[in-house]
Design a protein around this motif. Structure first.
Motif, PDB file in Angstrom:
ATOM      1  N   ASN A  32       7.809   4.214 -10.166  1.00  0.00           N
ATOM      2  CA  ASN A  32       7.147   4.438  -8.899  1.00  0.00           C
ATOM      3  C   ASN A  32       7.900   5.566  -8.194  1.00  0.00           C
ATOM      4  N   LEU A  33       7.244   6.700  -8.022  1.00  0.00           N
ATOM      5  CA  LEU A  33       7.884   7.889  -7.465  1.00  0.00           C
ATOM      6  C   LEU A  33       8.325   7.665  -6.021  1.00  0.00           C
ATOM      7  N   LYS A  34       7.548   6.935  -5.248  1.00  0.00           N
ATOM      8  CA  LYS A  34       7.915   6.663  -3.850  1.00  0.00           C
ATOM      9  C   LYS A  34       9.178   5.820  -3.768  1.00  0.00           C
ATOM     10  N   ALA A  35       9.312   4.844  -4.643  1.00  0.00           N
ATOM     11  CA  ALA A  35      10.503   3.990  -4.632  1.00  0.00           C
ATOM     12  C   ALA A  35      11.726   4.794  -5.044  1.00  0.00           C
ATOM     13  N   LEU A  36      11.551   5.710  -5.963  1.00  0.00           N
ATOM     14  CA  LEU A  36      12.656   6.558  -6.404  1.00  0.00           C
ATOM     15  C   LEU A  36      13.101   7.501  -5.286  1.00  0.00           C
ATOM     16  N   GLN A  37      12.143   8.016  -4.491  1.00  0.00           N
ATOM     17  CA  GLN A  37      12.485   8.905  -3.389  1.00  0.00           C
ATOM     18  C   GLN A  37      13.194   8.168  -2.261  1.00  0.00           C
ATOM     19  N   ARG A  38      12.942   6.892  -2.119  1.00  0.00           N
ATOM     20  CA  ARG A  38      13.583   6.095  -1.061  1.00  0.00           C
ATOM     21  C   ARG A  38      14.973   5.630  -1.458  1.00  0.00           C
ATOM     22  N   ASN A  39      15.310   5.689  -2.712  1.00  0.00           N
ATOM     23  CA  ASN A  39      16.610   5.231  -3.195  1.00  0.00           C
ATOM     24  C   ASN A  39      17.699   6.172  -2.650  1.00  0.00           C
ATOM     25  N   LYS A  40      18.721   5.587  -1.982  1.00  0.00           N
ATOM     26  CA  LYS A  40      19.770   6.388  -1.370  1.00  0.00           C
ATOM     27  C   LYS A  40      20.616   7.121  -2.406  1.00  0.00           C
ATOM     28  N   THR A  41      20.822   6.520  -3.564  1.00  0.00           N
ATOM     29  CA  THR A  41      21.624   7.165  -4.602  1.00  0.00           C
ATOM     30  C   THR A  41      20.943   8.428  -5.081  1.00  0.00           C
ATOM     31  N   VAL A  42      19.642   8.352  -5.297  1.00  0.00           N
ATOM     32  CA  VAL A  42      18.908   9.521  -5.766  1.00  0.00           C
ATOM     33  C   VAL A  42      18.796  10.551  -4.642  1.00  0.00           C
ATOM     34  N   LYS A  43      18.607  10.092  -3.426  1.00  0.00           N
ATOM     35  CA  LYS A  43      18.388  10.988  -2.307  1.00  0.00           C
ATOM     36  C   LYS A  43      19.668  11.730  -1.895  1.00  0.00           C
ATOM     37  N   TYR A  44      20.810  11.044  -1.899  1.00  0.00           N
ATOM     38  CA  TYR A  44      22.065  11.650  -1.430  1.00  0.00           C
ATOM     39  C   TYR A  44      23.111  11.838  -2.535  1.00  0.00           C
ATOM     40  N   GLY A  45      23.204  10.921  -3.455  1.00  0.00           N
ATOM     41  CA  GLY A  45      24.259  10.957  -4.465  1.00  0.00           C
ATOM     42  C   GLY A  45      24.081  12.037  -5.505  1.00  0.00           C
ATOM     43  N   VAL A  46      22.871  12.168  -6.045  1.00  0.00           N
ATOM     44  CA  VAL A  46      22.620  13.155  -7.100  1.00  0.00           C
ATOM     45  C   VAL A  46      22.803  14.585  -6.575  1.00  0.00           C
ATOM     46  N   PRO A  47      22.269  14.943  -5.403  1.00  0.00           N
ATOM     47  CA  PRO A  47      22.537  16.296  -4.900  1.00  0.00           C
ATOM     48  C   PRO A  47      24.027  16.548  -4.638  1.00  0.00           C
ATOM     49  N   MET A  48      24.734  15.522  -4.186  1.00  0.00           N
ATOM     50  CA  MET A  48      26.160  15.677  -3.936  1.00  0.00           C
ATOM     51  C   MET A  48      26.913  15.941  -5.244  1.00  0.00           C
ATOM     52  N   LEU A  49      26.595  15.194  -6.282  1.00  0.00           N
ATOM     53  CA  LEU A  49      27.244  15.417  -7.576  1.00  0.00           C
ATOM     54  C   LEU A  49      26.906  16.796  -8.134  1.00  0.00           C
ATOM     55  N   LEU A  50      25.651  17.215  -7.988  1.00  0.00           N
ATOM     56  CA  LEU A  50      25.270  18.551  -8.439  1.00  0.00           C
ATOM     57  C   LEU A  50      26.034  19.624  -7.677  1.00  0.00           C
ATOM     58  N   LEU A  51      26.216  19.433  -6.389  1.00  0.00           N
ATOM     59  CA  LEU A  51      26.954  20.391  -5.577  1.00  0.00           C
ATOM     60  C   LEU A  51      28.418  20.465  -6.003  1.00  0.00           C
ATOM     61  N   ILE A  52      29.034  19.332  -6.247  1.00  0.00           N
ATOM     62  CA  ILE A  52      30.447  19.307  -6.640  1.00  0.00           C
ATOM     63  C   ILE A  52      30.643  19.935  -8.015  1.00  0.00           C
ATOM     64  N   VAL A  53      29.857  19.502  -8.986  1.00  0.00           N
ATOM     65  CA  VAL A  53      30.007  20.021 -10.352  1.00  0.00           C
ATOM     66  C   VAL A  53      29.600  21.491 -10.417  1.00  0.00           C
TER      67      VAL A  53
END
Length: 106
Positions: A3-24
Motif C-alpha cells: 500500500n503506497l499510502k501506508a509506505l509514505q506515512r511510515n516515519k522510517t521511510v519518510k525521514y530515515g532513508v533520506p537521512m541515510l542517503l544524505l550521509i552515505v
C-alpha cells in the motif's frame, strides 16, 4: 500488495532513508572534492624540470659529514649576544649604537 499510502506515512521511510542517503552520499561526495583539492596542490607544487634537477643535485651534494666539518670550524666560543631594540626605543639609533660599541671593542 504494498500500500503506497501506508509506505509514505511510515516515519522510517519518510525521514530515515533520506537521512541515510544524505550521509552515505555526502561521504562519497566529500571524498571526491577533497581529492580534487589534493590533486590541484600537487600540480601547483610541480617545479620546472631544469630547476628541479638543480635542486636535486644540491640536495645530494650536501653530505652530513661535510656539514659537520663546516660547523666544527666555526668559532662558537667568541660570540656576543646583542639584544634587539625594544618597541619604545628608536631602532635606527639603537642599531647604530650597537654597531659602534661592537667596533670599539674589536
Amino acid at each position: 500488495m504494498f500500500n503506497l499510502k501506508a509506505l509514505q506515512r511510515n516515519k522510517t521511510v519518510k525521514y530515515g532513508v533520506p537521512m541515510l542517503l544524505l550521509i552515505v552520499g555526502g561521504s562519497f561526495g566529500l571524498r571526491e572534492f577533497t581529492q580534487i583539492r589534493y590533486d590541484a596542490q600537487k600540480i601547483k607544487r610541480k617545479l620546472d624540470p631544469s630547476l628541479e634537477a638543480r635542486v636535486n643535485v644540491q640536495m645530494q651534494s650536501t653530505i652530513l659529514e661535510e656539514e659537520y666539518e663546516r660547523v666544527k670550524e666555526l668559532n662558537l666560543d667568541n660570540w656576543k649576544n646583542i639584544r634587539g631594540p625594544r618597541p619604545w626605543e628608536e631602532s635606527r639609533k639603537y642599531q647604530e649604537e650597537q654597531r659602534s660599541r661592537k667596533n670599539t671593542k674589536d
